[in-house]
Write a protein that holds these residues in place. Structure first.
Motif, short mmCIF file in Angstrom:
data_model
loop_
_atom_site.label_atom_id
_atom_site.label_comp_id
_atom_site.label_asym_id
_atom_site.label_seq_id
_atom_site.Cartn_x
_atom_site.Cartn_y
_atom_site.Cartn_z
N ARG A 80 0.85 -1.02 -0.20
CA ARG A 80 -0.05 0.16 -0.08
C ARG A 80 0.70 1.20 0.01
N ALA A 81 2.07 1.04 0.81
CA ALA A 81 3.03 2.24 0.65
C ALA A 81 3.46 2.57 -0.67
N TYR A 82 3.64 1.45 -1.45
CA TYR A 82 4.09 1.80 -2.79
C TYR A 82 3.16 2.20 -3.70
N GLU A 83 1.96 1.90 -3.33
CA GLU A 83 0.70 2.30 -4.14
C GLU A 83 0.62 3.88 -4.33
N TYR A 84 0.58 4.42 -2.76
CA TYR A 84 0.62 5.83 -2.64
C TYR A 84 1.78 6.62 -2.96
N GLN A 85 2.95 5.91 -3.08
CA GLN A 85 4.24 6.47 -3.63
C GLN A 85 3.92 6.47 -5.05
N THR A 86 3.35 5.65 -5.70
CA THR A 86 3.05 5.60 -7.27
C THR A 86 2.20 7.00 -7.52
N LYS A 87 1.10 6.81 -6.73
CA LYS A 87 0.06 8.05 -6.90
C LYS A 87 0.72 9.33 -6.73
N ASN A 88 1.36 9.50 -5.85
CA ASN A 88 2.40 10.85 -5.64
C ASN A 88 3.08 11.14 -6.47
N SER A 89 3.86 10.11 -7.17
CA SER A 89 4.75 10.38 -8.20
C SER A 89 4.06 10.80 -9.65
N VAL A 90 2.68 10.43 -9.90
CA VAL A 90 1.91 10.91 -11.05
C VAL A 90 1.69 12.22 -10.55
N ILE A 91 1.05 12.69 -9.22
CA ILE A 91 0.72 14.01 -9.09
C ILE A 91 1.62 14.86 -9.38
N GLU A 92 2.95 14.43 -8.49
CA GLU A 92 3.95 15.39 -8.55
C GLU A 92 4.50 15.63 -10.17
N ASN A 93 4.23 14.74 -10.85
CA ASN A 93 4.95 14.92 -12.11
C ASN A 93 3.84 15.68 -13.04
N ASN A 94 2.51 15.62 -12.82
CA ASN A 94 1.40 16.43 -13.08
C ASN A 94 1.75 17.69 -12.84
#
Length: 532
Positions: free
Chosen positions: A379-393
Protein backbone atom coordinates in the motif's frame (compact mmCIF):
# COMPACT_ATOMS: atom_id res chain seq x y z
CA UNK A 1 -4.13 109.23 -51.74
CA UNK A 2 -6.15 109.06 -48.48
CA UNK A 3 -8.53 106.51 -50.02
CA UNK A 4 -5.66 104.23 -50.99
CA UNK A 5 -4.24 104.52 -47.49
CA UNK A 6 -7.54 103.50 -45.84
CA UNK A 7 -7.90 100.47 -48.18
CA UNK A 8 -4.35 99.38 -47.34
CA UNK A 9 -4.92 99.63 -43.56
CA UNK A 10 -8.23 97.72 -43.79
CA UNK A 11 -6.49 94.93 -45.72
CA UNK A 12 -3.67 94.77 -43.14
CA UNK A 13 -6.16 94.63 -40.24
CA UNK A 14 -7.99 91.67 -41.79
CA UNK A 15 -4.69 89.91 -42.48
CA UNK A 16 -3.49 90.43 -38.89
CA UNK A 17 -6.80 89.13 -37.54
CA UNK A 18 -6.51 86.01 -39.71
CA UNK A 19 -2.99 85.33 -38.49
CA UNK A 20 -4.14 85.87 -34.91
CA UNK A 21 -6.71 83.06 -35.24
CA UNK A 22 -4.14 80.81 -36.91
CA UNK A 23 -1.80 81.46 -33.99
CA UNK A 24 -4.49 80.64 -31.42
CA UNK A 25 -5.40 77.46 -33.28
CA UNK A 26 -1.78 76.29 -33.41
CA UNK A 27 -1.49 76.90 -29.65
CA UNK A 28 -4.72 75.05 -28.96
CA UNK A 29 -6.33 78.11 -27.36
CA UNK A 30 -9.47 78.64 -29.40
CA UNK A 31 -12.38 79.50 -27.12
CA UNK A 32 -14.48 76.58 -26.02
CA UNK A 33 -17.27 76.01 -23.56
CA UNK A 34 -15.90 74.55 -20.35
CA UNK A 35 -17.89 72.16 -18.22
CA UNK A 36 -17.01 71.63 -14.60
CA UNK A 37 -18.33 69.29 -11.98
CA UNK A 38 -17.40 69.26 -8.33
CA UNK A 39 -18.71 67.23 -5.44
CA UNK A 40 -19.12 68.32 -1.87
CA UNK A 41 -15.57 67.93 -0.50
CA UNK A 42 -16.93 67.15 2.98
CA UNK A 43 -18.87 64.14 1.66
CA UNK A 44 -15.86 62.88 -0.31
CA UNK A 45 -13.66 63.25 2.77
CA UNK A 46 -16.10 61.26 4.90
CA UNK A 47 -16.27 58.53 2.25
CA UNK A 48 -12.47 58.21 2.18
CA UNK A 49 -12.35 58.07 5.98
CA UNK A 50 -14.94 55.30 6.00
CA UNK A 51 -13.14 53.20 3.39
CA UNK A 52 -9.85 53.58 5.27
CA UNK A 53 -11.54 52.12 8.37
CA UNK A 54 -13.36 49.30 6.55
CA UNK A 55 -11.32 46.55 8.27
CA UNK A 56 -9.80 48.30 11.24
CA UNK A 57 -12.99 49.79 12.70
CA UNK A 58 -16.16 48.87 10.77
CA UNK A 59 -18.48 50.45 13.35
CA UNK A 60 -16.71 53.79 12.93
CA UNK A 61 -16.84 53.39 9.14
CA UNK A 62 -20.62 52.91 9.29
CA UNK A 63 -21.10 56.01 11.48
CA UNK A 64 -18.99 58.14 9.14
CA UNK A 65 -20.98 56.95 6.12
CA UNK A 66 -24.24 57.69 7.93
CA UNK A 67 -23.04 61.27 8.44
CA UNK A 68 -22.14 61.52 4.74
CA UNK A 69 -25.56 60.15 3.76
CA UNK A 70 -27.28 62.80 5.89
CA UNK A 71 -25.44 65.52 3.92
CA UNK A 72 -26.18 64.07 0.48
CA UNK A 73 -28.87 65.53 -1.76
CA UNK A 74 -27.78 64.06 -5.09
CA UNK A 75 -29.35 60.63 -5.75
CA UNK A 76 -26.35 59.11 -7.59
CA UNK A 77 -24.04 60.16 -4.80
CA UNK A 78 -26.45 58.85 -2.17
CA UNK A 79 -26.54 55.38 -3.68
CA UNK A 80 -22.78 55.46 -4.22
CA UNK A 81 -22.43 55.90 -0.46
CA UNK A 82 -24.90 53.05 0.09
CA UNK A 83 -22.68 50.89 -2.14
CA UNK A 84 -19.72 51.77 0.08
CA UNK A 85 -21.80 50.81 3.12
CA UNK A 86 -22.70 47.44 1.55
CA UNK A 87 -19.00 46.92 0.81
CA UNK A 88 -18.23 47.30 4.52
CA UNK A 89 -20.93 44.74 5.37
CA UNK A 90 -19.49 42.24 2.87
CA UNK A 91 -15.92 42.83 4.04
CA UNK A 92 -16.93 42.03 7.61
CA UNK A 93 -19.08 38.98 6.73
CA UNK A 94 -22.44 40.68 7.44
CA UNK A 95 -23.86 39.39 4.18
CA UNK A 96 -27.60 39.77 4.88
CA UNK A 97 -27.32 43.52 5.46
CA UNK A 98 -24.99 43.83 2.49
CA UNK A 99 -27.47 42.16 0.13
CA UNK A 100 -30.35 44.31 1.41
CA UNK A 101 -28.46 47.45 0.38
CA UNK A 102 -27.33 45.72 -2.80
CA UNK A 103 -30.92 45.05 -3.90
CA UNK A 104 -32.03 48.63 -3.17
CA UNK A 105 -29.15 50.01 -5.26
CA UNK A 106 -29.90 47.65 -8.16
CA UNK A 107 -33.55 48.71 -8.03
CA UNK A 108 -32.50 52.38 -8.22
CA UNK A 109 -30.20 51.72 -11.19
CA UNK A 110 -33.02 49.90 -13.03
CA UNK A 111 -35.28 52.97 -12.84
CA UNK A 112 -32.90 55.74 -13.94
CA UNK A 113 -31.31 56.45 -17.34
CA UNK A 114 -27.88 54.92 -17.83
CA UNK A 115 -24.98 57.32 -17.38
CA UNK A 116 -21.27 57.10 -16.49
CA UNK A 117 -22.21 57.49 -12.82
CA UNK A 118 -24.68 54.59 -12.97
CA UNK A 119 -22.18 52.41 -14.84
CA UNK A 120 -19.62 53.19 -12.13
CA UNK A 121 -22.14 52.34 -9.40
CA UNK A 122 -23.02 49.01 -11.04
CA UNK A 123 -19.32 48.23 -11.54
CA UNK A 124 -18.67 48.80 -7.84
CA UNK A 125 -21.56 46.51 -6.89
CA UNK A 126 -20.48 43.73 -9.27
CA UNK A 127 -16.96 43.92 -7.87
CA UNK A 128 -18.23 43.66 -4.28
CA UNK A 129 -20.41 40.64 -5.07
CA UNK A 130 -17.44 39.10 -6.88
CA UNK A 131 -15.47 39.44 -3.64
CA UNK A 132 -18.32 37.68 -1.83
CA UNK A 133 -18.29 34.71 -4.24
CA UNK A 134 -14.51 34.64 -4.06
CA UNK A 135 -14.71 34.30 -0.28
CA UNK A 136 -17.13 31.38 -0.69
CA UNK A 137 -14.67 29.81 -3.17
CA UNK A 138 -17.24 30.01 -6.00
CA UNK A 139 -14.61 30.94 -8.55
CA UNK A 140 -16.77 30.79 -11.70
CA UNK A 141 -19.42 33.07 -10.21
CA UNK A 142 -16.73 35.43 -8.92
CA UNK A 143 -15.03 35.56 -12.33
CA UNK A 144 -18.35 36.34 -14.01
CA UNK A 145 -19.03 39.20 -11.56
CA UNK A 146 -15.55 40.64 -12.03
CA UNK A 147 -15.92 40.47 -15.82
CA UNK A 148 -19.25 42.33 -15.60
CA UNK A 149 -17.68 44.85 -13.22
CA UNK A 150 -14.90 45.47 -15.75
CA UNK A 151 -17.42 46.12 -18.56
CA UNK A 152 -19.38 48.55 -16.39
CA UNK A 153 -16.29 50.42 -15.18
CA UNK A 154 -15.07 50.79 -18.78
CA UNK A 155 -18.24 52.81 -19.50
CA UNK A 156 -17.88 54.99 -16.41
CA UNK A 157 -15.50 57.76 -15.40
CA UNK A 158 -13.73 55.46 -12.91
CA UNK A 159 -10.93 54.09 -15.10
CA UNK A 160 -8.63 54.19 -12.04
CA UNK A 161 -10.61 51.18 -10.71
CA UNK A 162 -9.68 48.95 -13.66
CA UNK A 163 -6.35 47.79 -12.14
CA UNK A 164 -8.22 46.71 -8.98
CA UNK A 165 -10.56 44.54 -11.06
CA UNK A 166 -7.60 43.08 -12.96
CA UNK A 167 -6.07 42.12 -9.60
CA UNK A 168 -9.32 40.47 -8.48
CA UNK A 169 -9.49 38.48 -11.73
CA UNK A 170 -5.85 37.48 -11.26
CA UNK A 171 -6.65 36.15 -7.78
CA UNK A 172 -9.50 34.04 -9.16
CA UNK A 173 -7.13 32.49 -11.70
CA UNK A 174 -4.80 31.75 -8.78
CA UNK A 175 -7.63 29.81 -7.15
CA UNK A 176 -7.99 27.88 -10.39
CA UNK A 177 -4.24 27.20 -10.46
CA UNK A 178 -3.78 29.14 -13.74
CA UNK A 179 -0.78 31.17 -12.64
CA UNK A 180 0.19 32.12 -16.17
CA UNK A 181 -3.18 33.90 -16.48
CA UNK A 182 -2.67 35.39 -13.06
CA UNK A 183 0.67 36.85 -14.15
CA UNK A 184 -0.99 38.18 -17.31
CA UNK A 185 -3.65 40.12 -15.41
CA UNK A 186 -1.19 41.45 -12.86
CA UNK A 187 1.01 42.71 -15.65
CA UNK A 188 -2.02 44.32 -17.32
CA UNK A 189 -2.78 45.99 -13.99
CA UNK A 190 0.82 47.20 -13.92
CA UNK A 191 0.63 48.66 -17.44
CA UNK A 192 -2.76 50.33 -16.89
CA UNK A 193 -1.63 51.79 -13.54
CA UNK A 194 1.48 53.18 -15.16
CA UNK A 195 -0.56 54.62 -18.06
CA UNK A 196 -3.02 56.29 -15.69
CA UNK A 197 -0.25 57.61 -13.45
CA UNK A 198 -1.53 55.84 -10.31
CA UNK A 199 1.51 53.67 -9.53
CA UNK A 200 1.82 55.39 -6.14
CA UNK A 201 -1.45 53.68 -5.17
CA UNK A 202 -1.13 50.44 -7.15
CA UNK A 203 2.57 49.61 -6.86
CA UNK A 204 2.15 47.54 -3.67
CA UNK A 205 -0.72 45.24 -4.75
CA UNK A 206 0.75 44.73 -8.22
CA UNK A 207 4.31 44.01 -7.08
CA UNK A 208 3.03 41.80 -4.28
CA UNK A 209 0.77 39.86 -6.67
CA UNK A 210 3.63 39.30 -9.11
CA UNK A 211 5.88 38.16 -6.27
CA UNK A 212 3.25 35.67 -5.13
CA UNK A 213 2.64 34.46 -8.70
CA UNK A 214 6.30 33.74 -9.40
CA UNK A 215 6.54 32.00 -6.03
CA UNK A 216 3.83 29.58 -7.19
CA UNK A 217 5.73 29.11 -10.45
CA UNK A 218 8.82 28.42 -8.30
CA UNK A 219 10.78 31.24 -9.89
CA UNK A 220 12.14 32.26 -6.50
CA UNK A 221 14.60 34.88 -7.76
CA UNK A 222 11.95 36.84 -9.69
CA UNK A 223 9.50 36.31 -6.83
CA UNK A 224 11.93 37.73 -4.26
CA UNK A 225 12.56 40.73 -6.54
CA UNK A 226 8.89 41.70 -6.61
CA UNK A 227 8.38 40.92 -2.91
CA UNK A 228 11.17 43.34 -2.03
CA UNK A 229 9.65 46.05 -4.23
CA UNK A 230 6.29 45.57 -2.47
CA UNK A 231 7.90 45.50 0.99
CA UNK A 232 9.08 49.09 0.52
CA UNK A 233 5.42 50.20 0.58
CA UNK A 234 4.30 47.87 3.38
CA UNK A 235 4.30 50.48 6.14
CA UNK A 236 1.65 52.61 4.44
CA UNK A 237 -0.77 49.77 3.61
CA UNK A 238 -3.97 48.83 5.45
CA UNK A 239 -4.30 45.89 7.85
CA UNK A 240 -5.69 43.48 5.26
CA UNK A 241 -2.81 44.13 2.86
CA UNK A 242 -0.22 43.86 5.63
CA UNK A 243 -1.66 40.52 6.71
CA UNK A 244 -1.78 39.14 3.18
CA UNK A 245 1.79 40.19 2.47
CA UNK A 246 3.20 38.73 5.70
CA UNK A 247 1.30 35.47 5.17
CA UNK A 248 2.48 35.19 1.56
CA UNK A 249 6.07 36.02 2.46
CA UNK A 250 5.93 33.22 5.01
CA UNK A 251 4.69 30.86 2.28
CA UNK A 252 7.63 31.94 0.12
CA UNK A 253 10.13 30.69 2.70
CA UNK A 254 7.93 27.63 3.38
CA UNK A 255 8.14 26.55 -0.27
CA UNK A 256 11.88 27.14 -0.19
CA UNK A 257 11.89 24.86 2.91
CA UNK A 258 13.49 27.63 4.97
CA UNK A 259 11.06 27.10 7.85
CA UNK A 260 12.96 29.15 10.41
CA UNK A 261 12.68 32.20 8.11
CA UNK A 262 9.01 31.52 7.44
CA UNK A 263 8.01 31.48 11.15
CA UNK A 264 8.60 35.23 11.89
CA UNK A 265 6.45 36.22 8.91
CA UNK A 266 3.53 33.99 10.00
CA UNK A 267 3.80 35.35 13.55
CA UNK A 268 3.80 38.89 12.19
CA UNK A 269 0.72 38.10 10.07
CA UNK A 270 -1.12 36.88 13.16
CA UNK A 271 -0.13 40.00 15.14
CA UNK A 272 -1.45 42.21 12.35
CA UNK A 273 -4.84 40.52 12.07
CA UNK A 274 -5.50 39.47 15.68
CA UNK A 275 -6.80 42.90 16.94
CA UNK A 276 -9.45 42.94 14.20
CA UNK A 277 -12.71 41.02 13.83
CA UNK A 278 -11.49 39.07 10.81
CA UNK A 279 -11.72 35.60 12.37
CA UNK A 280 -11.25 33.81 9.05
CA UNK A 281 -7.79 35.30 8.49
CA UNK A 282 -6.83 34.82 12.14
CA UNK A 283 -7.51 31.11 11.85
CA UNK A 284 -5.66 30.88 8.55
CA UNK A 285 -2.66 32.11 10.55
CA UNK A 286 -3.30 29.39 13.15
CA UNK A 287 -3.12 26.70 10.43
CA UNK A 288 0.09 28.14 8.97
CA UNK A 289 1.73 28.39 12.37
CA UNK A 290 0.70 24.82 13.19
CA UNK A 291 2.22 23.57 9.92
CA UNK A 292 5.48 25.50 10.42
CA UNK A 293 5.86 24.26 14.00
CA UNK A 294 5.20 20.74 12.68
CA UNK A 295 8.01 21.16 10.10
CA UNK A 296 10.29 22.47 12.88
CA UNK A 297 9.35 19.43 15.06
CA UNK A 298 7.87 21.66 17.78
CA UNK A 299 4.94 19.30 18.22
CA UNK A 300 3.21 20.87 21.25
CA UNK A 301 2.98 24.25 19.52
CA UNK A 302 1.86 22.51 16.33
CA UNK A 303 -0.97 20.70 18.13
CA UNK A 304 -2.13 23.90 19.88
CA UNK A 305 -2.51 25.91 16.66
CA UNK A 306 -3.91 23.06 14.56
CA UNK A 307 -6.66 22.39 17.12
CA UNK A 308 -7.62 26.07 17.21
CA UNK A 309 -7.86 26.21 13.43
CA UNK A 310 -9.81 22.94 13.24
CA UNK A 311 -12.47 24.14 15.70
CA UNK A 312 -13.10 27.31 13.69
CA UNK A 313 -13.29 25.74 10.21
CA UNK A 314 -15.30 22.78 11.47
CA UNK A 315 -17.96 25.29 12.59
CA UNK A 316 -18.23 26.70 9.04
CA UNK A 317 -17.64 23.31 7.35
CA UNK A 318 -14.94 24.69 5.06
CA UNK A 319 -14.09 21.56 3.08
CA UNK A 320 -10.68 22.68 1.80
CA UNK A 321 -9.43 23.84 5.19
CA UNK A 322 -10.72 20.70 6.95
CA UNK A 323 -9.09 18.43 4.35
CA UNK A 324 -5.73 20.11 4.89
CA UNK A 325 -6.11 20.28 8.67
CA UNK A 326 -6.86 16.58 9.06
CA UNK A 327 -3.82 15.83 6.89
CA UNK A 328 -1.61 17.97 9.13
CA UNK A 329 -3.08 16.44 12.28
CA UNK A 330 -2.40 12.97 10.85
CA UNK A 331 1.20 13.98 10.17
CA UNK A 332 1.47 15.17 13.77
CA UNK A 333 0.03 11.84 15.02
CA UNK A 334 2.59 9.91 12.95
CA UNK A 335 5.44 11.96 14.42
CA UNK A 336 4.07 11.22 17.88
CA UNK A 337 3.85 7.48 17.04
CA UNK A 338 0.05 7.34 17.14
CA UNK A 339 -0.49 5.53 13.83
CA UNK A 340 -4.07 4.52 14.67
CA UNK A 341 -5.17 8.13 15.11
CA UNK A 342 -3.20 9.08 12.00
CA UNK A 343 -5.05 6.49 9.87
CA UNK A 344 -8.40 7.54 11.32
CA UNK A 345 -7.69 11.18 10.38
CA UNK A 346 -6.46 10.23 6.92
CA UNK A 347 -9.70 8.34 6.23
CA UNK A 348 -11.81 11.42 7.09
CA UNK A 349 -12.71 14.19 4.68
CA UNK A 350 -11.64 12.15 1.69
CA UNK A 351 -13.60 14.06 -0.96
CA UNK A 352 -10.93 15.60 -3.21
CA UNK A 353 -13.26 17.46 -5.58
CA UNK A 354 -12.04 21.07 -5.72
CA UNK A 355 -9.03 20.29 -3.52
CA UNK A 356 -5.63 21.57 -4.63
CA UNK A 357 -3.41 18.78 -5.95
CA UNK A 358 -0.60 19.90 -3.64
CA UNK A 359 -2.84 19.15 -0.64
CA UNK A 360 -3.73 15.75 -2.12
CA UNK A 361 -0.02 15.02 -2.55
CA UNK A 362 0.67 15.88 1.10
CA UNK A 363 -2.10 13.51 2.23
CA UNK A 364 -0.83 10.72 -0.03
CA UNK A 365 2.64 11.22 1.40
CA UNK A 366 1.23 10.81 4.91
CA UNK A 367 -0.64 7.69 3.85
CA UNK A 368 2.57 6.35 2.36
CA UNK A 369 4.39 7.03 5.64
CA UNK A 370 1.56 5.40 7.60
CA UNK A 371 1.60 2.18 5.58
CA UNK A 372 5.40 2.10 5.63
CA UNK A 373 5.30 2.47 9.46
CA UNK A 374 2.73 -0.34 9.82
CA UNK A 375 4.67 -2.65 7.46
CA UNK A 376 2.16 -2.61 4.60
CA UNK A 377 4.75 -1.80 1.94
CA UNK A 378 2.48 -2.74 -0.96
CA UNK A 379 0.00 0.00 0.00
CA UNK A 380 2.89 2.34 0.74
CA UNK A 381 4.21 1.73 -2.79
CA UNK A 382 0.75 2.37 -4.24
CA UNK A 383 0.57 5.80 -2.61
CA UNK A 384 4.15 6.52 -3.60
CA UNK A 385 3.20 5.76 -7.20
CA UNK A 386 0.08 7.93 -6.96
CA UNK A 387 2.17 10.73 -5.52
CA UNK A 388 4.73 10.41 -8.30
CA UNK A 389 1.98 10.80 -10.88
CA UNK A 390 0.52 13.82 -9.04
CA UNK A 391 3.94 15.44 -8.55
CA UNK A 392 4.78 14.84 -12.21
CA UNK A 393 1.48 16.41 -13.20
CA UNK A 394 2.13 19.37 -10.91
CA UNK A 395 5.63 19.81 -12.34
CA UNK A 396 4.31 19.43 -15.88
CA UNK A 397 1.54 21.98 -15.30
CA UNK A 398 3.98 24.35 -13.62
CA UNK A 399 6.41 23.97 -16.53
CA UNK A 400 3.63 24.60 -19.03
CA UNK A 401 2.48 27.64 -17.09
CA UNK A 402 6.03 28.99 -16.89
CA UNK A 403 6.42 28.53 -20.64
CA UNK A 404 3.03 30.20 -21.21
CA UNK A 405 3.98 33.01 -18.82
CA UNK A 406 7.31 33.56 -20.61
CA UNK A 407 5.47 33.55 -23.95
CA UNK A 408 2.94 36.02 -22.53
CA UNK A 409 5.75 38.26 -21.32
CA UNK A 410 7.37 38.08 -24.76
CA UNK A 411 4.05 38.97 -26.42
CA UNK A 412 3.49 41.84 -24.01
CA UNK A 413 7.04 43.06 -24.52
CA UNK A 414 6.48 42.90 -28.30
CA UNK A 415 3.24 44.81 -27.88
CA UNK A 416 5.05 47.35 -25.74
CA UNK A 417 7.75 47.74 -28.38
CA UNK A 418 5.06 48.33 -31.01
CA UNK A 419 3.34 50.76 -28.67
CA UNK A 420 6.62 52.53 -28.05
CA UNK A 421 7.17 52.74 -31.82
CA UNK A 422 3.70 54.27 -32.20
CA UNK A 423 4.42 56.63 -29.32
CA UNK A 424 7.68 57.65 -30.99
CA UNK A 425 5.81 58.26 -34.25
CA UNK A 426 3.27 60.33 -32.38
CA UNK A 427 6.09 62.12 -30.59
CA UNK A 428 7.62 62.90 -33.98
CA UNK A 429 4.24 64.13 -35.16
CA UNK A 430 3.95 66.27 -32.04
CA UNK A 431 7.44 67.67 -32.67
CA UNK A 432 6.40 68.47 -36.23
CA UNK A 433 3.23 70.17 -34.99
CA UNK A 434 5.24 71.99 -32.35
CA UNK A 435 7.71 73.14 -35.00
CA UNK A 436 4.81 74.16 -37.24
CA UNK A 437 3.35 76.13 -34.39
CA UNK A 438 6.63 77.99 -33.88
CA UNK A 439 6.91 78.60 -37.62
CA UNK A 440 3.43 80.13 -37.57
CA UNK A 441 4.40 82.21 -34.56
CA UNK A 442 7.57 83.36 -36.34
CA UNK A 443 5.62 84.19 -39.50
CA UNK A 444 3.07 86.07 -37.43
CA UNK A 445 5.85 88.01 -35.69
CA UNK A 446 7.61 88.79 -39.00
CA UNK A 447 4.34 89.87 -40.62
CA UNK A 448 3.54 92.03 -37.61
CA UNK A 449 6.97 93.67 -37.78
CA UNK A 450 6.77 94.19 -41.57
CA UNK A 451 3.24 95.57 -41.26
CA UNK A 452 4.32 97.87 -38.45
CA UNK A 453 7.33 99.11 -40.41
CA UNK A 454 5.21 99.62 -43.57
CA UNK A 455 2.68 101.58 -41.57
CA UNK A 456 5.46 103.66 -39.98
CA UNK A 457 7.16 104.48 -43.31
CA UNK A 458 3.85 105.30 -45.00
CA UNK A 459 2.98 107.58 -42.13
CA UNK A 460 6.37 109.30 -42.43
CA UNK A 461 5.96 109.67 -46.20
CA UNK A 462 2.48 111.13 -45.76
CA UNK A 463 3.80 113.53 -43.14
CA UNK A 464 6.65 114.62 -45.46
CA UNK A 465 4.14 115.19 -48.30
CA UNK A 466 2.00 117.24 -45.99
CA UNK A 467 5.01 119.40 -44.98
CA UNK A 468 5.96 119.86 -48.66
CA UNK A 469 2.40 120.95 -49.45
CA UNK A 470 2.38 123.45 -46.59
CA UNK A 471 5.74 124.83 -47.76
CA UNK A 472 4.45 125.23 -51.32
CA UNK A 473 1.30 126.98 -50.13
CA UNK A 474 3.42 129.36 -48.05
CA UNK A 475 5.64 130.17 -51.01
CA UNK A 476 2.63 130.87 -53.20
CA UNK A 477 1.15 133.12 -50.55
CA UNK A 478 4.43 135.06 -50.30
CA UNK A 479 4.61 135.34 -54.07
CA UNK A 480 1.04 136.59 -54.17
CA UNK A 481 1.84 139.17 -51.56
CA UNK A 482 4.87 140.27 -53.54
CA UNK A 483 2.78 140.44 -56.71
CA UNK A 484 0.36 142.68 -54.86
CA UNK A 485 3.04 144.92 -53.41
CA UNK A 486 5.00 145.50 -56.68
CA UNK A 487 2.11 147.14 -58.76
CA UNK A 488 1.30 149.60 -55.96
CA UNK A 489 4.94 150.67 -55.89
CA UNK A 490 4.84 151.26 -59.66
CA UNK A 491 1.51 153.16 -59.36
CA UNK A 492 3.00 155.46 -56.75
CA UNK A 493 5.93 156.28 -59.02
CA UNK A 494 3.64 156.90 -62.01
CA UNK A 495 1.28 159.07 -59.95
CA UNK A 496 4.26 161.12 -58.82
CA UNK A 497 5.33 161.60 -62.46
CA UNK A 498 1.78 162.52 -63.51
CA UNK A 499 1.47 165.11 -60.75
CA UNK A 500 4.77 166.73 -61.84
CA UNK A 501 3.45 167.24 -65.39
CA UNK A 502 1.29 170.15 -66.44
CA UNK A 503 -2.38 169.59 -66.78
CA UNK A 504 -3.48 168.94 -70.29
CA UNK A 505 -0.01 168.01 -71.51
CA UNK A 506 0.32 164.99 -73.78
CA UNK A 507 2.83 163.27 -71.46
CA UNK A 508 0.38 163.49 -68.52
CA UNK A 509 -2.41 162.07 -70.68
CA UNK A 510 -0.21 159.17 -71.82
CA UNK A 511 0.88 158.32 -68.23
CA UNK A 512 -2.75 158.38 -66.98
CA UNK A 513 -3.74 155.99 -69.76
CA UNK A 514 -0.86 153.65 -68.77
CA UNK A 515 -2.02 153.64 -65.14
CA UNK A 516 -5.58 152.79 -66.18
CA UNK A 517 -4.27 149.98 -68.38
CA UNK A 518 -2.18 148.51 -65.54
CA UNK A 519 -5.08 148.68 -63.11
CA UNK A 520 -7.30 146.89 -65.62
CA UNK A 521 -4.68 144.16 -66.07
CA UNK A 522 -4.55 143.63 -62.27
CA UNK A 523 -8.30 143.25 -62.10
CA UNK A 524 -8.21 140.79 -65.00
CA UNK A 525 -5.61 138.51 -63.33
CA UNK A 526 -8.00 137.78 -60.44
CA UNK A 527 -10.65 136.40 -62.82
CA UNK A 528 -10.76 132.78 -64.09
CA UNK A 529 -12.13 133.77 -67.51
CA UNK A 530 -11.82 137.01 -69.50
CA UNK A 531 -14.06 138.12 -72.36
CA UNK A 532 -12.65 139.67 -75.49
Amino acid sequence: MMTKYRVYMTFMSILLLLFHFIFLFSCGKLPEKALAFSDNPRIDSLEHMAMDSIYRNPRYAHSVLDEALSLTKDSDKYYKLLAAKSQIYFANSVYDSGFVLHRSIIDYCDHVPMSPNIHGLLGTLKNTVGNYYSFLDKTDSALLCYSEAYREIRQSEMEHKIPDIYINIADIYARKGAYDQRARYFRQALFVSDSLGIMDRMSFPVYFGLGETYMELRDFDLSDHFYRLAEKELGSRNLSEKFTFCNSRGNYYYYKEEYAKALPWFLKAREVVRPTHMDFYTNVCEINLGEIYLCLDQLDSARFYLEKGFRYFHTYNNKTALYHLTTLKASLALKEGNSGLAYQLLRSYTDTVGIDLKMVAIRNKNLQNYFATTGDFRRAYEYQTKNSVIENNIRSERTQMRVAEIDMRYSQDTTLLKREAIIKQQAGRMEYLEMSRWVWILLFAILSIVSGMAYYFMKRKRHAQWLSHIDQVTKLKMESIRNRVSPHFIFNILNREISSEEKGSSRRTQLSGLVELLRSSLEITEKLSITL
